[in-house]
Design an enzyme around this catalytic site. Structure first.
Site, PDB file in Angstrom:
ATOM      1  N   TYR A 162       0.839  -1.200   0.000  1.00  0.00           N
ATOM      2  CA  TYR A 162       0.000   0.000   0.000  1.00  0.00           C
ATOM      3  C   TYR A 162       0.876   1.254   0.000  1.00  0.00           C
ATOM      4  O   TYR A 162       0.575   2.233  -0.680  1.00  0.00           O
ATOM      5  CB  TYR A 162      -0.936   0.021   1.219  1.00  0.00           C
ATOM      6  CG  TYR A 162      -1.947   1.133   1.132  1.00  0.00           C
ATOM      7  CD1 TYR A 162      -3.155   0.944   0.459  1.00  0.00           C
ATOM      8  CD2 TYR A 162      -1.687   2.396   1.663  1.00  0.00           C
ATOM      9  CE1 TYR A 162      -4.072   1.966   0.338  1.00  0.00           C
ATOM     10  CE2 TYR A 162      -2.596   3.434   1.539  1.00  0.00           C
ATOM     11  CZ  TYR A 162      -3.792   3.214   0.877  1.00  0.00           C
ATOM     12  OH  TYR A 162      -4.704   4.244   0.748  1.00  0.00           O
TER      13      TYR A 162
ATOM     14  N   PHE B  42      -7.396  21.539 -25.004  1.00  0.00           N
ATOM     15  CA  PHE B  42      -7.724  20.125 -25.115  1.00  0.00           C
ATOM     16  C   PHE B  42      -8.963  19.890 -24.255  1.00  0.00           C
ATOM     17  O   PHE B  42      -9.133  20.537 -23.228  1.00  0.00           O
ATOM     18  CB  PHE B  42      -6.565  19.202 -24.696  1.00  0.00           C
ATOM     19  CG  PHE B  42      -6.927  17.767 -24.942  1.00  0.00           C
ATOM     20  CD1 PHE B  42      -7.025  17.292 -26.235  1.00  0.00           C
ATOM     21  CD2 PHE B  42      -7.273  16.919 -23.898  1.00  0.00           C
ATOM     22  CE1 PHE B  42      -7.450  15.985 -26.483  1.00  0.00           C
ATOM     23  CE2 PHE B  42      -7.697  15.613 -24.145  1.00  0.00           C
ATOM     24  CZ  PHE B  42      -7.774  15.153 -25.440  1.00  0.00           C
ATOM     25  N   THR B  43      -9.798  18.949 -24.680  1.00  0.00           N
ATOM     26  CA  THR B  43     -11.130  18.799 -24.072  1.00  0.00           C
ATOM     27  C   THR B  43     -11.090  18.641 -22.548  1.00  0.00           C
ATOM     28  O   THR B  43     -11.729  19.400 -21.823  1.00  0.00           O
ATOM     29  CB  THR B  43     -11.848  17.586 -24.698  1.00  0.00           C
ATOM     30  OG1 THR B  43     -10.970  16.469 -24.639  1.00  0.00           O
ATOM     31  CG2 THR B  43     -12.223  17.848 -26.135  1.00  0.00           C
TER      32      THR B  43
ATOM     33  N   ASP C  58       1.462  20.586 -20.575  1.00  0.00           N
ATOM     34  CA  ASP C  58       0.812  19.300 -20.789  1.00  0.00           C
ATOM     35  C   ASP C  58       1.836  18.530 -21.621  1.00  0.00           C
ATOM     36  O   ASP C  58       1.923  18.703 -22.835  1.00  0.00           O
ATOM     37  CB  ASP C  58      -0.510  19.473 -21.526  1.00  0.00           C
ATOM     38  CG  ASP C  58      -1.231  18.137 -21.717  1.00  0.00           C
ATOM     39  OD1 ASP C  58      -0.532  17.094 -21.780  1.00  0.00           O
ATOM     40  OD2 ASP C  58      -2.462  18.126 -21.821  1.00  0.00           O
TER      41      ASP C  58
ATOM     42  N   LYS D 270       0.168   7.591 -23.697  1.00  0.00           N
ATOM     43  CA  LYS D 270       0.617   7.898 -25.065  1.00  0.00           C
ATOM     44  C   LYS D 270       2.104   7.559 -25.186  1.00  0.00           C
ATOM     45  O   LYS D 270       2.472   6.414 -25.355  1.00  0.00           O
ATOM     46  CB  LYS D 270       0.336   9.361 -25.394  1.00  0.00           C
ATOM     47  CG  LYS D 270      -1.135   9.685 -25.625  1.00  0.00           C
ATOM     48  CD  LYS D 270      -1.901   9.904 -24.365  1.00  0.00           C
ATOM     49  CE  LYS D 270      -3.283  10.453 -24.607  1.00  0.00           C
ATOM     50  NZ  LYS D 270      -4.101  10.477 -23.383  1.00  0.00           N
TER      51      LYS D 270
ATOM     52  N   ARG E 156     -13.021  15.422 -34.304  1.00  0.00           N
ATOM     53  CA  ARG E 156     -12.313  16.484 -33.584  1.00  0.00           C
ATOM     54  C   ARG E 156     -12.728  17.810 -34.211  1.00  0.00           C
ATOM     55  O   ARG E 156     -12.012  18.422 -34.974  1.00  0.00           O
ATOM     56  CB  ARG E 156     -10.786  16.312 -33.662  1.00  0.00           C
ATOM     57  CG  ARG E 156     -10.270  15.028 -33.071  1.00  0.00           C
ATOM     58  CD  ARG E 156     -10.048  15.059 -31.562  1.00  0.00           C
ATOM     59  NE  ARG E 156     -11.261  15.019 -30.783  1.00  0.00           N
ATOM     60  CZ  ARG E 156     -11.258  14.922 -29.436  1.00  0.00           C
ATOM     61  NH1 ARG E 156     -10.170  14.870 -28.752  1.00  0.00           N
ATOM     62  NH2 ARG E 156     -12.384  14.900 -28.782  1.00  0.00           N
TER      63      ARG E 156
ATOM     64  N   PHE F 269     -18.931  14.790 -26.712  1.00  0.00           N
ATOM     65  CA  PHE F 269     -18.524  13.937 -27.835  1.00  0.00           C
ATOM     66  C   PHE F 269     -18.459  12.466 -27.449  1.00  0.00           C
ATOM     67  O   PHE F 269     -18.620  11.593 -28.288  1.00  0.00           O
ATOM     68  CB  PHE F 269     -17.157  14.390 -28.379  1.00  0.00           C
ATOM     69  CG  PHE F 269     -16.118  14.532 -27.308  1.00  0.00           C
ATOM     70  CD1 PHE F 269     -15.980  15.715 -26.615  1.00  0.00           C
ATOM     71  CD2 PHE F 269     -15.314  13.459 -26.967  1.00  0.00           C
ATOM     72  CE1 PHE F 269     -15.044  15.833 -25.602  1.00  0.00           C
ATOM     73  CE2 PHE F 269     -14.373  13.564 -25.967  1.00  0.00           C
ATOM     74  CZ  PHE F 269     -14.239  14.756 -25.263  1.00  0.00           C
TER      75      PHE F 269
HETATM   76  C1  P70 Z   1      -6.773  11.158 -26.884  1.00  0.00           C
HETATM   77  C2  P70 Z   1      -6.660  11.003 -25.376  1.00  0.00           C
HETATM   78  C3  P70 Z   1      -5.863  12.496 -23.656  1.00  0.00           C
HETATM   79  C4  P70 Z   1      -5.161  13.692 -23.229  1.00  0.00           C
HETATM   80  C5  P70 Z   1      -4.435  14.486 -24.150  1.00  0.00           C
HETATM   81  C6  P70 Z   1      -3.792  15.649 -23.719  1.00  0.00           C
HETATM   82  C7  P70 Z   1      -3.028  16.506 -24.663  1.00  0.00           C
HETATM   83  C8  P70 Z   1      -4.547  15.268 -21.528  1.00  0.00           C
HETATM   84  C9  P70 Z   1      -5.207  14.104 -21.898  1.00  0.00           C
HETATM   85  C10 P70 Z   1      -5.952  13.333 -20.841  1.00  0.00           C
HETATM   86  C11 P70 Z   1      -7.927  10.503 -24.721  1.00  0.00           C
HETATM   87  C12 P70 Z   1      -9.099  11.382 -24.969  1.00  0.00           C
HETATM   88  C13 P70 Z   1      -9.485  12.314 -24.043  1.00  0.00           C
HETATM   89  C14 P70 Z   1     -10.556  13.148 -24.297  1.00  0.00           C
HETATM   90  C15 P70 Z   1     -11.217  13.061 -25.507  1.00  0.00           C
HETATM   91  C16 P70 Z   1     -10.876  12.088 -26.416  1.00  0.00           C
HETATM   92  C17 P70 Z   1      -9.819  11.256 -26.150  1.00  0.00           C
HETATM   93  N1  P70 Z   1      -6.129  12.234 -24.844  1.00  0.00           N
HETATM   94  N2  P70 Z   1      -3.879  16.006 -22.428  1.00  0.00           N
HETATM   95  O1  P70 Z   1      -7.304  10.242 -27.500  1.00  0.00           O
HETATM   96  O2  P70 Z   1      -5.269  12.167 -20.547  1.00  0.00           O
HETATM   97  O3  P70 Z   1      -6.810  10.320 -21.264  1.00  0.00           O
HETATM   98  O4  P70 Z   1      -4.909   9.898 -19.684  1.00  0.00           O
HETATM   99  O5  P70 Z   1      -6.916  11.166 -18.952  1.00  0.00           O
HETATM  100  O6  P70 Z   1      -4.361  14.143 -25.451  1.00  0.00           O
HETATM  101  O7  P70 Z   1      -6.288  12.153 -27.444  1.00  0.00           O
HETATM  102  P1  P70 Z   1      -6.016  10.807 -20.094  1.00  0.00           P
END
Ligand code: P70
Length: 458
Positions: free
Chosen positions: A71, A123-124, A214, A257, A381, A448
């Protein structure tokens, strides 16, 4: 033209099957024309995302067996700390279950209601984690990034004039930090240059502004710096990465990634205050500060993957496989974002489907049509991802209305790339037969992922 030679051989395979036309038609209707809602079993080549979809190496798999599932104080926590120090140069880190866990801790600590977070394109999940504590994300990427045809080599760069204008308009007090993404995802996987990072650091020092990265796709960004920026031709990737990170006060990182694992994330920093505060909050939301939502074995796989993912030979193959798919499409005049990005090829849906109006979701329409044609899964996107204006509630139609063909790392062969390209070229030839969509269900957050659509007849 040949695809790039893989710097690995294949030890294990997973069967994939091609669903017939009838099954594809039923599957996409059942999924409400949203590729996030398709069953993976109904997909032949899955280019939805490069996130968590990598093939791990035998060395990473072997690492899983050395997981110390205590743990507290797992040995793998310390292995990962060493890897982060070696590859990225940060002294402290807080493990999290994935990138958005790190975003939550970092941004809920730094952002106060009414504040502005400038970033080189949203980013979303990042945007949402800035908005939840009452902040607002404002775009400060260079104009070139909004033009899919512009071939500038560093479309991820920050426009310092836009940052200055924000400070002049709102005052320094409203801006706590600048958020900088590596290899900007929503711009098409486009890198930021070292020179731009250096200039940004100097600018922020003058105003005493923090910079938070990021750093999710920082290794692929480092490859582009080596490939494209004068003076870096022979510099080892790890040295480039460390110099990049030295211009920041900390980062959030999704390991799914460039670190070549299926799950994991962290935030990392040399700033004592950020570290202490986020380390305190990780125990509330993720888990103890020596595992943060990951198993010991997951941390070991990340530690090994972070190093493997920064190897030059691997990155060269990786980026060139994406380029191979992009060039096959480009040669057939299929409209794509240029230059070809690091993790994905982006189709320009506004040019692919010029007869479909923005309120009929051209990019969403194109993802569904590609699936029906080929059982290849891609991701919207564009306006569906962008969501609604927080104040007016209206849909926002961003300049980029794209479909992302995202390549998982070390998973698909060059023949899979050729199949994908040929299917999309066939579809392009009969694009006039494709009709638009109307949204019939829309959830409140990150719509989305779960929204549903119906076909409008031509
Ligand atoms: C994608 C994934 C994740 C992501 C990222 C950047 C530049 C943070 C994160 C979050 C997964 C995804 C997320 C939202 C919408 C669609 C797809 N990107 N910053 O496919 O990381 O997923 O580990 O929480 O690209 O691009 P995590």
């Amino acid at each position: 033209m040949n695809g790039p030679v893989e710097p690995f051989k294949i030890k294990m395979v997973e069967r994939v099957g091609m669903p017939d036309e009838q099954r594809r038609n039923n599957a996409i209707i059942e999924a409400g024309y949203n590729t996030f809602l398709l069953k993976s079993e109904d997909v032949f080549i899955d280019l939805l995302t490069d996130s968590g979809t990598s093939a791990m190496s035998d060395y990473q798999w072997a690492g899983l067996m050395t997981g110390d599932e205590a743990y507290a104080g797992s040995r793998n926590f310390y292995h990962l700390r060493e890897a982060i120090r070696d590859v990225l140069g940060y002294t402290s880190y807080v493990p999290c279950h994935q990138g958005r866990g790190a975003e939550h801790l970092m941004y809920s600590y730094l952002v106060k209601p009414g504040q502005i977070v400038p970033r080189n394109m949203y980013f979303t999940t990042s945007k949402l984690h800035v908005e939840l504590p009452g902040g607002r994300m404002v775009d400060i990427i260079i104009d070139e990034a909004h033009d899919p045809e512009n071939e500038y080599l560093f479309k991820g760069n920050v426009d310092l004039k836009k940052l200055q204008a924000l400070i002049d308009e709102f005052g320094l007090g409203k801006i706590v930090f600048v958020n900088v993404e590596m290899n900007v995802n929503m711009a098409g996987g486009q890198p930021i240059s070292m020179q731009n990072l250096r200039e940004l650091r100097k600018f922020c020092n003058d105003y005493k502004l923090k910079i938070i990265f990021d750093a999710t796709r920082s290794s692929e960004n480092a490859f582009f710096i080596r490939d494209r920026e004068k003076g870096y031709e022979n510099v080892p990737i790890i040295e480039i990465l460390r110099e990049m990170m030295s211009y920041s006060d900390g980062c959030i990182y999704s390991c799914k990634k460039d670190a070549l694992v299926n799950i994991g994330g962290f935030l990392a920093t040399n700033d004592k205050e950020i570290f202490e505060n986020t380390r305190n909050m990780v125990v509330v939301y993720e888990g103890l500060h020596t595992y943060g939502g990951m198993a010991g074995r997951d941390m070991e796989a990340v530690a090994r993957g972070l190093r493997e993912g920064a190897q030059y030979e691997y990155l060269k193959y990786r980026v060139n496989q994406v380029r191979y798919l992009g060039e096959l499409l480009n040669k057939a005049d299929v409209p794509i974002v240029k230059p070809i990005g690091g993790h994905a090829v982006f189709l320009n849906a506004l040019k692919f489907l010029p007869h479909i109006s923005r309120n009929q979701w051209p990019a969403q329409t194109l993802t569904a049509a590609i699936y029906e044609e080929s059982a290849v899964r891609s991701m919207e996107r564009g306006a569906v991802s962008k969501g609604r204006d927080k104040e007016t509630g209206q849909n926002i139609y961003p300049a980029l209305e794209l479909v992302r063909l995202t390549i998982p790392r070390r998973v698909y062969t060059n023949t899979h790339m050729e199949y994908t390209a040929n299917s999309i070229i066939n579809l392009f030839k009969k694009k006039d037969t494709i009709s638009g969509l109307k949204m019939v269900y829309e959830p409140k957050y990150l719509r989305f992922f779960q929204s549903r659509f119906e076909k409008i007849s031509l």
